[in-house]
Scaffold this motif. Structure first.
Motif, mmCIF file in Angstrom:
data_model
loop_
_atom_site.group_PDB
_atom_site.id
_atom_site.type_symbol
_atom_site.label_atom_id
_atom_site.label_comp_id
_atom_site.label_asym_id
_atom_site.label_seq_id
_atom_site.Cartn_x
_atom_site.Cartn_y
_atom_site.Cartn_z
ATOM 1 N N GLN A 192 -16.584 -35.799 -40.611
ATOM 2 C CA GLN A 192 -17.454 -35.450 -39.494
ATOM 3 C C GLN A 192 -16.913 -36.057 -38.198
ATOM 4 O O GLN A 192 -16.898 -35.397 -37.159
ATOM 5 N N ALA A 193 -16.452 -37.305 -38.246
ATOM 6 C CA ALA A 193 -15.894 -37.956 -37.061
ATOM 7 C C ALA A 193 -14.641 -37.215 -36.593
ATOM 8 O O ALA A 193 -14.439 -37.013 -35.390
ATOM 9 N N ASN A 194 -13.803 -36.782 -37.522
ATOM 10 C CA ASN A 194 -12.599 -36.036 -37.167
ATOM 11 C C ASN A 194 -12.955 -34.705 -36.518
ATOM 12 O O ASN A 194 -12.323 -34.289 -35.544
ATOM 13 N N GLN A 195 -13.956 -34.024 -37.058
ATOM 14 C CA GLN A 195 -14.375 -32.744 -36.496
ATOM 15 C C GLN A 195 -14.925 -32.929 -35.080
ATOM 16 O O GLN A 195 -14.643 -32.118 -34.195
ATOM 17 N N GLN A 196 -15.704 -33.981 -34.862
ATOM 18 C CA GLN A 196 -16.244 -34.248 -33.530
ATOM 19 C C GLN A 196 -15.116 -34.547 -32.547
ATOM 20 O O GLN A 196 -15.143 -34.095 -31.400
ATOM 21 N N GLY A 197 -14.138 -35.298 -32.996
ATOM 22 C CA GLY A 197 -12.979 -35.600 -32.148
ATOM 23 C C GLY A 197 -12.215 -34.340 -31.781
ATOM 24 O O GLY A 197 -11.782 -34.168 -30.624
ATOM 25 N N MET A 198 -12.066 -33.448 -32.750
ATOM 26 C CA MET A 198 -11.362 -32.184 -32.477
ATOM 27 C C MET A 198 -12.150 -31.339 -31.480
ATOM 28 O O MET A 198 -11.565 -30.735 -30.568
ATOM 29 N N MET A 199 -13.457 -31.296 -31.636
ATOM 30 C CA MET A 199 -14.289 -30.519 -30.716
ATOM 31 C C MET A 199 -14.196 -31.078 -29.293
ATOM 32 O O MET A 199 -14.082 -30.319 -28.331
ATOM 33 N N GLN A 200 -14.204 -32.392 -29.174
ATOM 34 C CA GLN A 200 -14.067 -33.009 -27.853
ATOM 35 C C GLN A 200 -12.717 -32.666 -27.240
ATOM 36 O O GLN A 200 -12.625 -32.369 -26.046
ATOM 37 N N MET A 201 -11.672 -32.697 -28.051
ATOM 38 C CA MET A 201 -10.345 -32.370 -27.552
ATOM 39 C C MET A 201 -10.292 -30.915 -27.085
ATOM 40 O O MET A 201 -9.752 -30.609 -26.021
ATOM 41 N N PHE A 202 -10.871 -30.002 -27.853
ATOM 42 C CA PHE A 202 -10.884 -28.593 -27.463
ATOM 43 C C PHE A 202 -11.670 -28.394 -26.164
ATOM 44 O O PHE A 202 -11.267 -27.620 -25.291
ATOM 45 N N GLN A 203 -12.801 -29.103 -26.040
ATOM 46 C CA GLN A 203 -13.598 -28.991 -24.814
ATOM 47 C C GLN A 203 -12.817 -29.502 -23.610
ATOM 48 O O GLN A 203 -12.837 -28.895 -22.536
#
Length: 74
Positions: free
Chosen positions: A54-65
């Motif tokens: 979940q932490a990795n997915q949130q990090g990826m979403m932040q990077m995409f944003q």
């Protein structure tokens, strides 16, 4: 060819119609405790993996944003 070994009738006295007629064998309490501890360890590992994922997915979403914002800001 494999030769079959004869089974003594005394060993088959509890067998009727291919089924064992005596009750189940008692499971060692230490074995049950070990299985319980293993189950807890597996559960804890699964929860840790889920949190990490979940932490990795949130990090990826932040990077995409951030990338999307950077492209829009040009």
């Amino acid at each position: 060819m494999t030769e079959f070994e004869t089974v003594d009738y005394d060993e088959l006295d509890a067998v009727v119609g291919g089924r064992i007629t005596h009750g189940p064998v008692q499971i060692d309490p230490a074995l049950l405790q070990g299985i319980g501890e293993l189950a807890k360890a597996v559960e804890a590992a699964g929860q840790g993996i889920a949190q990490s994922s979940q932490a990795n997915q949130q990090g990826m979403m932040q990077m995409f944003q951030q990338m999307a914002q950077a492209k829009g800001g040009r």
